[in-house]
Design an enzyme around this catalytic site. Structure first.
Site, PDB file in Angstrom:
ATOM      1  N   THR A  67       0.854  -1.179   0.000  1.00  0.00           N
ATOM      2  CA  THR A  67       0.000   0.000   0.000  1.00  0.00           C
ATOM      3  C   THR A  67       0.890   1.229   0.000  1.00  0.00           C
ATOM      4  O   THR A  67       2.127   1.110  -0.104  1.00  0.00           O
ATOM      5  CB  THR A  67      -1.008  -0.050   1.170  1.00  0.00           C
ATOM      6  OG1 THR A  67      -1.930   1.027   1.023  1.00  0.00           O
ATOM      7  CG2 THR A  67      -0.334   0.042   2.535  1.00  0.00           C
ATOM      8  N   LYS A  71       3.482   0.928  -3.919  1.00  0.00           N
ATOM      9  CA  LYS A  71       2.873   0.206  -5.047  1.00  0.00           C
ATOM     10  C   LYS A  71       3.698   0.309  -6.339  1.00  0.00           C
ATOM     11  O   LYS A  71       3.617  -0.568  -7.192  1.00  0.00           O
ATOM     12  CB  LYS A  71       1.457   0.725  -5.315  1.00  0.00           C
ATOM     13  CG  LYS A  71       0.449   0.304  -4.251  1.00  0.00           C
ATOM     14  CD  LYS A  71      -0.957   0.746  -4.643  1.00  0.00           C
ATOM     15  CE  LYS A  71      -1.960   0.417  -3.551  1.00  0.00           C
ATOM     16  NZ  LYS A  71      -3.335   0.707  -3.926  1.00  0.00           N
ATOM     17  N   ASN A  92      -0.262  -4.049  -6.249  1.00  0.00           N
ATOM     18  CA  ASN A  92      -0.750  -4.028  -4.856  1.00  0.00           C
ATOM     19  C   ASN A  92      -0.735  -5.419  -4.217  1.00  0.00           C
ATOM     20  O   ASN A  92      -0.960  -5.542  -3.021  1.00  0.00           O
ATOM     21  CB  ASN A  92      -2.152  -3.407  -4.752  1.00  0.00           C
ATOM     22  CG  ASN A  92      -3.232  -4.356  -5.242  1.00  0.00           C
ATOM     23  OD1 ASN A  92      -2.983  -5.206  -6.083  1.00  0.00           O
ATOM     24  ND2 ASN A  92      -4.427  -4.217  -4.717  1.00  0.00           N
ATOM     25  N   ASP A 107      -6.770  -4.063  -7.483  1.00  0.00           N
ATOM     26  CA  ASP A 107      -7.702  -2.970  -7.128  1.00  0.00           C
ATOM     27  C   ASP A 107      -8.827  -2.839  -8.154  1.00  0.00           C
ATOM     28  O   ASP A 107     -10.019  -2.858  -7.802  1.00  0.00           O
ATOM     29  CB  ASP A 107      -6.946  -1.635  -7.037  1.00  0.00           C
ATOM     30  CG  ASP A 107      -6.249  -1.457  -5.699  1.00  0.00           C
ATOM     31  OD1 ASP A 107      -6.653  -2.109  -4.717  1.00  0.00           O
ATOM     32  OD2 ASP A 107      -5.289  -0.661  -5.641  1.00  0.00           O
ATOM     33  N   ALA A 132      -7.777  10.774 -10.763  1.00  0.00           N
ATOM     34  CA  ALA A 132      -6.780  10.234 -11.706  1.00  0.00           C
ATOM     35  C   ALA A 132      -5.593   9.664 -10.943  1.00  0.00           C
ATOM     36  O   ALA A 132      -4.494   9.538 -11.487  1.00  0.00           O
ATOM     37  CB  ALA A 132      -6.336  11.324 -12.671  1.00  0.00           C
TER      38      ALA A 132
END
Ligand code: NDP
Length: 285
Positions: A67, A71, A92, A107, A132
């Protein structure tokens, strides 16, 4: 019968990481399936990531989540990276194939699993995505791979928004547009799905609401939020008050966890157990 006290280890590396709730759902899943596995929540400063990943290898850990802020940094430390994670530009979840550590990004896939569970097929849909950053990136790429016909990226920072749009245009065939988020975003009636992939509404700023108007939105618009805590964000409440269908961020969090669980253990994840464990943890916090 011979005893076996050896636990299998997985976990998450982050900085800060203390409030990451993933351990709650993974440990609940291990307990439900009677697996002698542990999920460790480990604080690792950016400068120590390479050493930490050597530790993951040395300890024979079965996998690891990454995290913030690891990443991207972890990508150079792996033996292979799944093609979609390469395109998304972030990992991740790491899993093991023998001695090799493989990077994946769950994700966006977790988001899609939730969408499909809600019986929404992104194929041919027009989707507006607020944000974004990392979450928006993973979600927009997976939506494009799943056949969304049009993506509109709405972001406050024009540079970051344009970067994502250019990356999507380069690596997918979906029609992509950028809208700078400098005033209220009026959701057009042509949009089928709206996703809040910003951090607006995340605890402790639970009263925050993305600056948008639903006045022109189609009555069949489906609204999703990535914020897992609190699950019932003000955006979810606004959508419901308009009679619109919704998907909250708990769904994405649970599903990216179920995909990780399955990559690590090879067993079907007990999804309901994981969701309930997380819901209780958020309620208690
Ligand atoms: P990033 O920091 O990478 O991106 C944050 C995004 O939110 C950027 O687009 C940023 O815009 C935008 N943003 C933040 N505050 C504002 C504001 N006040 N007004 C307008 N835009 C704003 O974060 P991530 O993408 O990694 O995470 C975003 C959210 O997604 C987090 O809340 C996180 O908890 C959640 N998340 C949920 C997951 C789940 O499983 N449910 C998984 C991963 C993330 P700008 O570029 O202009 O700064």
């Amino acid at each position: 019968m011979a005893v076996n006290y050896k636990a299998e280890l997985v976990g998450v590396l982050g900085y800060p990481v203390a409030e990451n709730p993933t351990c709650v759902m993974q440990e609940a899943a291990f307990a439900a399936l009677g697996l002698n596995w542990r999920y460790l929540t480990i604080e690792v400063k950016p400068d120590n990531l390479a050493d930490a990943m050597r530790g993951v290898r040395a300890l024979g850990m079965r996998g690891i989540n990454l995290t913030i802020p690891h990443k991207v940094g972890v990508m150079a430390l792996l033996d292979d990276i799944a093609p979609d994670a390469k395109v998304i530009g972030a990992v991740n979840t790491v899993y093991r194939e023998g001695d090799r550590l493989i990077g994946a990004n769950t994700d966006g896939k977790g988001f899609l699993r939730g969408l499909r569970e809600a019986e929404i097929d992104p194929q041919g849909k027009r989707v507006a995505v607020l944000g974004a950053g990392g979450a928006a990136r993973a979600i927009t790429f997976e939506l494009a791979f799943a056949g969304a016909s049009e993506l509109i990226v709405i972001n406050r920072s024009e540079e970051r928004g344009q970067q994502l749009v250019e990356a999507l245009r380069k690596d997918t065939s979906t029609t992509v547009d950028f809208v700078p988020w400098s005033s209220t975003y009026v959701v057009p009636p042509t949009i089928n799905i709206l996703v809040n992939a910003t951090s607006i509404g995340l605890y402790p700023d639970a009263e925050a609401l993305p600056d948008l108007s639903l006045d022109q939105a189609h009555s069949d618009l489906f609204i999703c939020d990535v914020i897992p805590n609190p699950p019932d964000t003000r955006l979810m409440q606004l959508a419901r008050s308009r009679g619109l269908r919704t998907l909250n961020g708990l769904s994405m969090l649970v599903h990216q966890g179920t995909i990780g669980f399955e990559l690590w253990t090879g067993q079907t994840a007990p999804e309901a157990v994981m969701k309930e464990a997380l819901r209780k943890a958020f309620e208690a916090s």
